[in-house]
Write a protein that holds these residues in place. Structure first.
Motif, mmCIF file in Angstrom:
data_model
loop_
_atom_site.group_PDB
_atom_site.id
_atom_site.type_symbol
_atom_site.label_atom_id
_atom_site.label_comp_id
_atom_site.label_asym_id
_atom_site.label_seq_id
_atom_site.Cartn_x
_atom_site.Cartn_y
_atom_site.Cartn_z
ATOM 1 N N MET A 196 0.503 -1.217 0.135
ATOM 2 C CA MET A 196 0.029 -0.251 0.001
ATOM 3 C C MET A 196 1.042 1.105 -0.092
ATOM 4 S SD MET A 196 -3.189 -0.026 2.550
ATOM 5 C CE MET A 196 -3.702 1.521 2.938
ATOM 6 N N ILE A 197 0.959 1.988 -1.052
ATOM 7 C CA ILE A 197 1.924 3.148 -1.347
ATOM 8 C C ILE A 197 1.155 4.222 -1.457
ATOM 9 C CG2 ILE A 197 3.891 3.956 -2.543
ATOM 10 C CD1 ILE A 197 4.248 0.759 -3.297
ATOM 11 N N LEU A 198 1.555 5.070 -0.392
ATOM 12 C CA LEU A 198 1.010 6.595 -0.589
ATOM 13 C C LEU A 198 1.653 7.413 -1.541
ATOM 14 C CD1 LEU A 198 -1.207 8.543 0.810
ATOM 15 C CD2 LEU A 198 0.561 9.379 2.447
ATOM 16 N N HIS A 218 0.510 -3.236 -6.908
ATOM 17 C CA HIS A 218 0.139 -2.644 -5.632
ATOM 18 C C HIS A 218 -1.063 -1.921 -5.513
ATOM 19 C CE1 HIS A 218 4.203 -3.921 -4.949
ATOM 20 N NE2 HIS A 218 4.774 -3.305 -5.953
ATOM 21 N N VAL A 221 -2.344 4.717 -3.092
ATOM 22 C CA VAL A 221 -3.267 5.733 -2.142
ATOM 23 C C VAL A 221 -2.893 7.157 -2.548
ATOM 24 C CG1 VAL A 221 -4.060 6.127 0.123
ATOM 25 C CG2 VAL A 221 -3.365 3.750 -0.506
ATOM 26 N N LEU A 242 -3.062 8.110 7.798
ATOM 27 C CA LEU A 242 -2.900 7.271 6.526
ATOM 28 C C LEU A 242 -1.768 6.534 6.366
ATOM 29 C CD1 LEU A 242 -3.730 9.673 3.394
ATOM 30 C CD2 LEU A 242 -4.549 7.498 3.836
ATOM 31 N N ARG A 245 -1.086 3.563 8.021
ATOM 32 C CA ARG A 245 -1.518 2.284 7.356
ATOM 33 C C ARG A 245 -0.656 1.901 6.113
ATOM 34 N NH1 ARG A 245 -6.778 0.024 8.660
ATOM 35 N NH2 ARG A 245 -7.116 0.468 10.722
ATOM 36 N N CYS A 246 -0.106 2.805 5.607
ATOM 37 C CA CYS A 246 0.774 2.494 4.252
ATOM 38 C C CYS A 246 2.042 1.845 4.766
ATOM 39 C CB CYS A 246 1.074 3.945 3.423
ATOM 40 S SG CYS A 246 -0.706 4.395 3.003
ATOM 41 N N ASP A 247 2.477 1.016 3.671
ATOM 42 C CA ASP A 247 3.553 0.336 3.742
ATOM 43 C C ASP A 247 4.875 1.332 3.057
ATOM 44 O OD1 ASP A 247 2.602 -2.338 4.393
ATOM 45 O OD2 ASP A 247 1.701 -2.185 2.259
ATOM 46 N N LEU A 249 5.843 5.420 1.148
ATOM 47 C CA LEU A 249 5.577 6.605 0.543
ATOM 48 C C LEU A 249 6.431 6.841 -0.684
ATOM 49 C CD1 LEU A 249 4.084 9.395 0.938
ATOM 50 C CD2 LEU A 249 6.425 10.181 1.671
#
Ligand SMILES: Nc1nc2c(ncn2[C@@H]2O[C@H](COP(=O)(O)OP(=O)(O)O[C@H]3O[C@H](CO)[C@@H](O)[C@H](O)[C@@H]3O)[C@@H](O)[C@H]2O)c(=O)[nH]1
Ligand SMILES: [Mg+2]
Length: 288
Positions: A196-198, A218, A221, A242, A245-247, A249
């Protein structure tokens, strides 16, 4: 090592043809305090070392395939897929595993890391197996590997996508204990679930990067809170949540103070910050 609950009564050599098989007579004190005589056969072939070779960018692992007669005589075609491994032959585990990885796979890895020791068959075999992991790079390959022909080794080297190796455990194509243990360990280093990548940066870049991330499996986000001017909204808290929760950035090109703020927050949290899409696991084509 001494143990007050055990008395060795006698040892008989049954075979020292290649390695050493002994019959050991001993008495073991049971938990109720009584002593019970027992006899067990113990096979001593020394200690060994094994290594999980992985590449983060390509998300691949290096394994070997070779014939194992003990598996063949027990309802298998004998060709086992395994992590590189070898007996210590009086060398240190780290020294030996580096040499063994090169001999069997052709990769001379820059660094290896010890993870743990395990008895692999403690009811009958004395061996302690030293487990290592090490990242390999394509340029670390110094020869074709294959093992020592004069010792009867004829080892095929396999470079496999990590997800494929995991699937091979499930369907029984991988049945070697040390290999299964190492692949399970590598899950922590190479998450197989979609990351999960912001994405933070200028809008156009965010859009194209999001599309590419999605294509690679992937979950991109975007930080697009709809009511930016509403002073009652705690956008800082929104960003913190955010990020928690993300893995990772991804900071894409283009000036943006909002994006810079996210980078700072992510770094504070110890999150991976990518500045280049191509270094994200799974973004490169896998060739093997
Ligand atoms: N002539 C002869 N050669 C043998 C015999 N037993 C083993 N060898 C040879 O001794 C060499 C041992 O090779 P290594 O690469 O050092 O060991 P390994 O067999 O790969 O052992 C690794 O895997 C095992 C299975 O998981 C592990 O048990 C072991 O610790 C190690 O990790 C091989 O060439 C093998 O053919 C034998 O009875 N007779
Ligand atoms: Mg070996």
């Amino acid at each position: 090592m001494s143990n007050r609950n055990v008395r060795i009564v006698g040892q008989h050599l049954l075979s020292d043809n290649w390695y050493v098989l002994k019959k050991i007579d001993f008495e073991l004190q049971r938990r109720d305090g009584t002593w019970q005589p027992q006899t067990r056969e113990v096979y001593d072939r020394g200690n060994g070392a094994t290594i999980g070779l992985y590449n983060l960018a390509k998300r691949t692992v290096i394994l070997t395939r070779q014939f194992r007669i003990p598996a063949f005589v027990n309802e298998h075609d004998g060709y086992l897929i395994e992590a590189a491994a070898g007996l210590l032959d009086n060398a240190s585990p780290e020294e030996r595993i580096r040499a063994e990885a090169e001999e069997e796979t052709g990769y001379r890895v820059k660094s290896v890391r010890k993870i743990y020791d395990a008895f692999m068959s403690p009811g009958s075999v004395t061996e302690r197996l030293h487990f290592f992991v090490g990242e390999y790079q394509p340029e670390d390959r110094v020869n074709d590997g294959g093992g020592l022909a004069e010792e009867g080794e004829d080892i095929e080297v396999l470079e496999l996508p990590f997800t494929e190796a995991l699937a091979m455990i499930e369907d029984g194509r991988i049945m070697d204990g040390k290999t299964i243990i190492l692949l399970q360990y590598l899950k922590a280093l190479m998450p197989v679930a979609p990351l999960m990548i912001l994405i933070a940066g200028a809008d156009d870049e965010v859009q194209t990067s999001a599309a590419r991330l999605l294509q690679a499996g992937h979950l991109p986000v975007m930080e697009n809170w709809p009511a930016q001017d509403d002073s009652t909204v705690d956008t800082e808290r929104y960003r913190q949540l955010l990020l928690s929760r993300c893995d990772a950035l991804l900071r894409v090109a283009g000036p943006s103070s909002k994006a810079d703020r996210l980078v700072a927050l992510a770094e504070e949290k110890g999150l991976v910050v990518y500045h280049n899409l191509d270094v994200i696991p799974g973004m490169q084509a896998v060739h093997f």
